[in-house]
Enzyme design. Structure first.
Site, PDB file in Angstrom:
ATOM      1  CB  THR A   1     -17.159   0.501   2.716  1.00  0.00           C
ATOM      2  OG1 THR A   1     -17.426  -0.873   2.439  1.00  0.00           O
ATOM      3  CG2 THR A   1     -15.831   0.876   2.080  1.00  0.00           C
TER       4      THR A   1
ATOM      5  CG  ASP B   1     -20.582  -7.011   6.227  1.00  0.00           C
ATOM      6  OD1 ASP B   1     -21.568  -7.057   5.455  1.00  0.00           O
ATOM      7  OD2 ASP B   1     -19.419  -7.084   5.842  1.00  0.00           O
ATOM      8  CB  SER B   2     -24.817  -3.616   4.984  1.00  0.00           C
ATOM      9  OG  SER B   2     -24.266  -4.037   3.762  1.00  0.00           O
ATOM     10  CB  SER B   3     -23.906  -9.198   4.347  1.00  0.00           C
ATOM     11  OG  SER B   3     -23.368  -8.656   3.161  1.00  0.00           O
TER      12      SER B   3
ATOM     13  CD  GLN C   1     -37.670 -11.914 -12.967  1.00  0.00           C
ATOM     14  OE1 GLN C   1     -36.832 -11.955 -13.862  1.00  0.00           O
ATOM     15  NE2 GLN C   1     -38.346 -12.985 -12.578  1.00  0.00           N
ATOM     16  CB  CYS C   2     -38.138  -4.566 -15.741  1.00  0.00           C
ATOM     17  SG  CYS C   2     -38.558  -5.824 -16.959  1.00  0.00           S
TER      18      CYS C   2
ATOM     19  CB  THR D   1     -23.305   0.102  -0.552  1.00  0.00           C
ATOM     20  OG1 THR D   1     -22.332  -0.927  -0.754  1.00  0.00           O
ATOM     21  CG2 THR D   1     -22.602   1.414  -0.279  1.00  0.00           C
ATOM     22  CG  ASP D   2     -23.207  -5.415  -0.173  1.00  0.00           C
ATOM     23  OD1 ASP D   2     -22.954  -4.735  -1.186  1.00  0.00           O
ATOM     24  OD2 ASP D   2     -22.428  -6.275   0.272  1.00  0.00           O
TER      25      ASP D   2
END
Length: 356
Positions: free
Chosen positions: A30, A73-75, A293-294, A105-106
């Site tokens: 972006t 695209d970072s994806s 997961q925390c 950023t993703d």
């Protein structure tokens, strides 16, 4: 062989010789978007960076932009792109005092973590940054993120770089790359480092947390570790997880490593089928790394009964490592540790400050 990038050389407006040299590696994302005459977003031409970010003229720097020919695209980022970024640092390491990587950023936390492992012996700054709004937008965070990242990458103390590791700079905070996670999609404070202190905070001045920064080591020699393994997977535990799902992931052809995201301090179901499935995978030589997961805290296998079984069958504790760092570390370790014992030893100890 054609290089996957174009070099653009920029001299900031000053009659003096540059005090530092910085390379900007523009992969896409972006930050590098502007509006054209039809008000559509198009990639920014870094030849015109001084027009878009005129305050760069206040720096006495040599700036070179390596712009990827095919912006990502970072994806869609994959380990081949990581090789290209690491290769650019390797090829230009002696010529530049610091490096900026502009990235979407993703997946920034994944790429930055991977690069931290791939750049063994790094003693210069490699700062990842990006933006939530394009550089051409009126309220964009892109300009401040880019300007401050460049300042950090070029700053020295006693003729040595203040920062000598891979970091993420975003929304006034400098974070250790392999400790950071993207936590926000619509606000500017997109990244946090829950289990490690902030390395620097940019206000009126940039305040560095020297006790948290990796110490500069003059005798280090950069070794770049490319071609990392991709035969890994992530399994997120959830209530009602089925045997078919677990066995399906563990039976992926060629699977060599699994990051398992468990509850709390490393807890997981104690049902026999679940433990047996993991045991069979470990017996086949698959490395299994347990992460929480925390956002904060860490895995402490054996603290509760629900993690003792994992410990007893040989699941490796990931301590306080992030999932992003865990999966990229797993890729790195599988590629560059030569036997199972060495791989296990590398996974349980910090290599680049990614875990305590």
């Amino acid at each position: 062989m054609k290089k996957p990038y174009e070099l653009i050389h920029i001299e900031t407006a000053t009659p003096k010789a540059p005090e530092s040299a910085v390379m900007i590696i523009y992969t896409g994302g972006t930050l590098g978007m502007v509006y054209n005459e039809e008000m559509a977003l198009v990639p920014f031409d870094f030849q015109n960076i001084l027009d878009e970010v005129p305050s760069l003229r206040n720096f006495n720097l040599k700036i070179t932009v390596a712009s990827f020919n095919n912006l990502i695209d970072s994806s869609n980022v994959n380990p081949k792109h990581w090789d290209d970024i690491a290769g650019l640092v390797e090829d230009n390491y002696k010529e530049y005092d610091g490096f900026i990587v502009i990235h979407g950023t993703d997946t920034m936390a994944y790429t930055a973590s991977a690069i931290s492992f791939m750049l063994e012996g790094l003693n210069k700054p490699v700062i990842f940054t990006g933006a939530q709004l394009p550089i051409g937008a009126a309220r964009s965070d892109a300009r401040e993120n880019l300007i401050t990242a460049i300042e950090i990458a070029s700053q020295k103390l006693n003729h040595r770089p203040i920062v000598s590791e891979v970091c993420i700079y975003f929304d006034n905070l400098l974070l250790r790359a392999n400790r950071a996670k993207k936590v926000e999609s619509v606000q500017f404070d997109a990244f946090q480092s829950e289990n490690y202190p902030v390395l620097a905070e940019a206000g009126v001045i940039i305040e560095y947390n020297f006790s948290a920064l990796r110490p500069f080591q003059a005798d280090l020699e950069l070794k770049v570790r490319k071609d990392i393994q991709q035969e890994v997977a992530i399994l997120k535990v959830f209530p009602g997880i089925s045997k078919a799902l677990v066995d399906g992931i563990l039976s992926i052809e060629g699977l060599k490593g699994l990051v398992i995201e468990t509850y709390g301090s490393g807890n997981a179901p104690t049902e026999k089928w679940f433990i047996d499935s993991l045991q069979k995978a470990i017996d086949k030589g698959i490395l299994i790394l347990n992460v929480s997961q925390c956002m904060g805290g860490k895995v402490i296998q054996g603290r509760y009964q629900t993690s003792k079984d994992l410990q007893s069958i040989g699941v490796i504790s990931g301590s306080d490592i992030t999932t992003e760092a865990a999966i990229t570390k797993m890729m790195y370790v599988l590629s560059h540790a030569h036997n199972k014992e060495m791989q296990q030893n590398y996974l349980i100890k910090p290599l680049r400050g990614e875990m305590e």
